[in-house]
Design a protein around this motif. Structure first.
Motif, PDB file in Angstrom:
ATOM      1  N   ARG A  40       0.812  -1.226   0.000  1.00 52.40           N
ATOM      2  CA  ARG A  40       0.000   0.000   0.000  1.00 52.40           C
ATOM      3  C   ARG A  40       0.841   1.269   0.000  1.00 52.40           C
ATOM      4  O   ARG A  40       0.398   2.292  -0.488  1.00 52.40           O
ATOM      5  N   ILE A  41       2.014   1.210   0.617  1.00 57.07           N
ATOM      6  CA  ILE A  41       2.830   2.420   0.725  1.00 57.07           C
ATOM      7  C   ILE A  41       3.990   2.446  -0.269  1.00 57.07           C
ATOM      8  O   ILE A  41       4.747   3.413  -0.325  1.00 57.07           O
ATOM      9  N   ALA A  42       4.117   1.397  -1.081  1.00 53.85           N
ATOM     10  CA  ALA A  42       5.280   1.246  -1.965  1.00 53.85           C
ATOM     11  C   ALA A  42       5.385   2.331  -3.028  1.00 53.85           C
ATOM     12  O   ALA A  42       6.474   2.569  -3.547  1.00 53.85           O
ATOM     13  N   GLN A  43       4.297   2.993  -3.363  1.00 52.71           N
ATOM     14  CA  GLN A  43       4.364   4.067  -4.360  1.00 52.71           C
ATOM     15  C   GLN A  43       4.956   5.337  -3.768  1.00 52.71           C
ATOM     16  O   GLN A  43       5.590   6.112  -4.460  1.00 52.71           O
ATOM     17  N   GLU A  44       4.732   5.553  -2.463  1.00 51.29           N
ATOM     18  CA  GLU A  44       5.202   6.786  -1.815  1.00 51.29           C
ATOM     19  C   GLU A  44       6.482   6.599  -1.016  1.00 51.29           C
ATOM     20  O   GLU A  44       7.158   7.572  -0.700  1.00 51.29           O
ATOM     21  N   VAL A  45       6.815   5.371  -0.663  1.00 53.26           N
ATOM     22  CA  VAL A  45       7.965   5.081   0.191  1.00 53.26           C
ATOM     23  C   VAL A  45       8.778   3.957  -0.454  1.00 53.26           C
ATOM     24  O   VAL A  45       8.209   2.982  -0.930  1.00 53.26           O
ATOM     25  N   ASP A  46      10.104   4.101  -0.442  1.00 50.60           N
ATOM     26  CA  ASP A  46      10.947   2.997  -0.909  1.00 50.60           C
ATOM     27  C   ASP A  46      11.036   1.994   0.233  1.00 50.60           C
ATOM     28  O   ASP A  46      12.003   1.952   0.984  1.00 50.60           O
ATOM     29  N   VAL A  47       9.985   1.208   0.383  1.00 43.75           N
ATOM     30  CA  VAL A  47       9.877   0.259   1.491  1.00 43.75           C
ATOM     31  C   VAL A  47      10.448  -1.089   1.077  1.00 43.75           C
ATOM     32  O   VAL A  47      10.230  -1.548  -0.052  1.00 43.75           O
ATOM     33  N   HIS A  48      11.217  -1.673   1.977  1.00 48.61           N
ATOM     34  CA  HIS A  48      11.725  -3.034   1.821  1.00 48.61           C
ATOM     35  C   HIS A  48      11.290  -3.828   3.040  1.00 48.61           C
ATOM     36  O   HIS A  48      11.235  -3.278   4.143  1.00 48.61           O
ATOM     37  N   VAL A  49      10.963  -5.098   2.841  1.00 48.79           N
ATOM     38  CA  VAL A  49      10.519  -5.971   3.921  1.00 48.79           C
ATOM     39  C   VAL A  49      11.565  -7.061   4.117  1.00 48.79           C
ATOM     40  O   VAL A  49      11.912  -7.772   3.173  1.00 48.79           O
ATOM     41  N   LEU A  50      12.058  -7.177   5.348  1.00 49.77           N
ATOM     42  CA  LEU A  50      13.063  -8.167   5.713  1.00 49.77           C
ATOM     43  C   LEU A  50      12.386  -9.201   6.603  1.00 49.77           C
ATOM     44  O   LEU A  50      11.903  -8.863   7.683  1.00 49.77           O
ATOM     45  N   VAL A  51      12.318 -10.442   6.141  1.00 51.72           N
ATOM     46  CA  VAL A  51      11.613 -11.492   6.873  1.00 51.72           C
ATOM     47  C   VAL A  51      12.595 -12.581   7.283  1.00 51.72           C
ATOM     48  O   VAL A  51      13.243 -13.198   6.435  1.00 51.72           O
TER      49      VAL A  51
END
Length: 171
Positions: A40-51
């Motif tokens: 949902r926020i990937a267009q506004e934030v360069d978000v990466h998920v570390l699992v």
């Protein structure tokens, strides 16, 4: 030792916002909920998920991670006996479970000084300082995903808030 070196090793841009999750990849941990919030926020934030973690849901999580807008932004590193370097590579911690008691991963993230976005399950609310309550979501459905996304976006945009909450969590 974690931090910038580990982020570089994983291919995470230096200025990206990294949200992490740690746990056995079982249905009740609901990592897909975290991916939905991050998307949902990937267009506004360069978000990466570390699992960190492994388990029966890994294949399903890998399939979700391969889809846009998260393709190339989800790092499934499997089980790690010593997760500390990985916590240090995170900007925030997410716990998106449907059920919990007193999650050890939450305690580890707090001890590392990470702010937390989480579902309000089990003892999570009681474990976190009061100011973190604004970043908790009731589990279930669309409103939960939206609340988690809103919390993640807020932490991504406000490094001062991340530092303040992380400090309270470590204290």
């Amino acid at each position: 030792d974690g931090g910038p070196a580990l982020r570089a090793e994983l291919g995470v841009p230096e200025d990206a916002f990294v949200v992490g999750a740690v746990g056995h990849l079982r249905p009740e941990k609901n990592v897909p909920r975290l991916l939905a919030a991050a998307a949902r926020i990937a267009q506004e934030v360069d978000v990466h998920v570390l699992v960190l973690g492994d388990g029966p849901e890994r294949e399903a999580i890998e399939a979700l991670a391969a889809r846009e807008p998260l393709a190339g932004r989800v790092h499934l590193v499997g089980y790690r006996a010593d997760p500390r370097p990985y916590y240090r590579a995170m900007d925030a911690f997410a716990l998106t479970s449907d059920t919990e008691q007193m999650p050890i991963a939450l305690l580890e993230a707090m001890a590392t000084g990470l702010p937390v976005v989480a579902t309000n399950v089990g003892d999570v609310r009681a474990m976190l300082p009061g100011e973190q309550a604004a970043l908790l979501a009731l589990p279930g459905g669309e409103p939960c995903v939206q609340a988690l996304a809103t919390g993640l976006a807020r932490l991504a945009r406000e490094p001062g808030l991340r530092a303040r909450l992380g400090g309270k969590n470590a204290g």
